[in-house]
Motif scaffolding. Structure first.
Motif, PDB file in Angstrom:
ATOM      1  N   ALA A  15     102.613  61.281  30.761  1.00 35.55           N
ATOM      2  CA  ALA A  15     103.624  62.326  30.912  1.00 35.55           C
ATOM      3  C   ALA A  15     104.342  62.181  32.245  1.00 35.55           C
ATOM      4  CB  ALA A  15     102.977  63.697  30.810  1.00 35.55           C
ATOM      5  N   ARG A  19     105.714  58.468  31.772  1.00 39.29           N
ATOM      6  CA  ARG A  19     106.631  58.029  30.706  1.00 39.29           C
ATOM      7  C   ARG A  19     107.352  56.755  31.111  1.00 39.29           C
ATOM      8  NH1 ARG A  19     106.392  60.135  25.737  1.00 39.29           N
ATOM      9  NH2 ARG A  19     105.180  61.913  26.248  1.00 39.29           N
TER      10      ARG A  19
ATOM     11  N   VAL B  86     110.607  59.030  24.207  1.00 37.22           N
ATOM     12  CA  VAL B  86     110.912  60.235  24.990  1.00 37.22           C
ATOM     13  C   VAL B  86     111.304  61.409  24.087  1.00 37.22           C
ATOM     14  CG1 VAL B  86     111.601  58.951  27.037  1.00 37.22           C
ATOM     15  CG2 VAL B  86     113.325  59.586  25.358  1.00 37.22           C
ATOM     16  N   GLU B  89     109.872  64.503  25.366  1.00 35.31           N
ATOM     17  CA  GLU B  89     109.879  64.675  26.813  1.00 35.31           C
ATOM     18  C   GLU B  89     111.028  65.602  27.203  1.00 35.31           C
ATOM     19  OE1 GLU B  89     107.644  63.046  29.117  1.00 35.31           O
ATOM     20  OE2 GLU B  89     108.523  64.592  30.395  1.00 35.31           O
TER      21      GLU B  89
END
Lengths: 140, 121
Positions: A15, A19, B86, B89
């Motif tokens: 995270a 990422r 992502v 995210e």
């Protein structure tokens, strides 16, 4: 750390900054694997040592990528081992390729400390280990 | 392979990279508009890759086919792969991922051109 997505542990290695780190690792994993498969399939005889090391590097990157992306307790240990091997690898191969260029006539990811890749391979293991330390469990 | 179209792919990618950098600095995650622009880039890449394969078939000089196709495949895959990675995210990390990927796209286009011309080091 106000928001975390459901299903991801609070201090996941995948995270936030993780990422990005996983993406960089994944790019190296794919690049190193593809290059290594090509080298071994088409011209292994030319430089067996360099190409074998290329394959080792590829495996290390793949393992590190998957471990960082998963980020559970076992994966964390696997990541520490893989990234440590990566660190030793890039330092050893980097030094050897400078001292004895005949042993590494062909480019591998780690030759010249990864100079062919903007020295990213040299920086990456340090960043990886730092990130694992930063996200270590039990620290708040 | 080295024509203005390849240059256009590189320029668009770098412009989007700049946009992603702005998002990163502004601490924002990419908006819907950003994803549409990325879709446009991906379309351009697919056309580039198809054109590359067509040119490879009709090539008048030796091109290392596997290497060439490998780079094209990587080029086609990288933007969707990043978008998938992502997808959930919500932080600026998504923008950071795009910055990295949008720098790799021009690099891959250049590599494709080098492989095509046989000038790889």
């Amino acid at each position: 750390m106000a928001e975390t997505e459901p299903g991801l542990p609070q201090r996941s290695t995948a995270a936030g900054f993780g990422r990005v780190l996983v993406v960089v690792y994944a790019i190296f994993a794919v690049a190193a694997t593809a290059r290594s498969v090509l080298q071994i399939a088409t011209r292994f005889d030319e430089a067996p040592l360099a190409y074998a090391l290329s394959a080792v590097a590829a495996v290390v990157y793949v393992v590190a990528t998957v471990a960082l992306a998963r980020g559970d307790r076992t994966s964390r240990r696997v990541a520490v081992v893989a990234i440590s091997v990566e660190l030793v690898g890039v330092l050893t191969v980097g030094a050897l390729s400078l001292l004895d260029s005949t042993a590494f006539p062909a480019a591998s990811v780690w030759s010249g400390f990864g100079s062919g890749y903007g020295f990213v391979p040299l920086v990456l293991p340090f960043v990886g280990l730092w990130w694992l330390w930063r996200t270590r469990p039990g620290e708040r | 392979m080295t024509g203005p179209y390849a240059t256009a792919v590189i320029v668009v990618s770098l412009l989007l990279c700049l946009g992603a950098l702005v998002l990163l600095v502004a601490d924002q995650s990419p908006s819907t508009g950003a994803w549409i622009l990325l879709g446009v880039l991906e379309l351009m890449i697919v056309v580039f890759a198809v054109g590359g394969v067509v040119q490879l078939v009709g090539a008048d000089h030796d091109v290392p086919a596997w290497e060439f196709v490998g780079y094209l495949a990587g080029l086609v895959a990288i933007v969707p792969a990043a978008a998938w990675w992502v997808r959930e995210e919500r932080s600026r990390a998504a923008a950071a991922v795009l910055v990295v990927v949008l720098l790799v796209v021009p690099f891959l286009v250049l590599r494709v051109q080098q492989v095509w011309a046989g000038t790889r080091g």
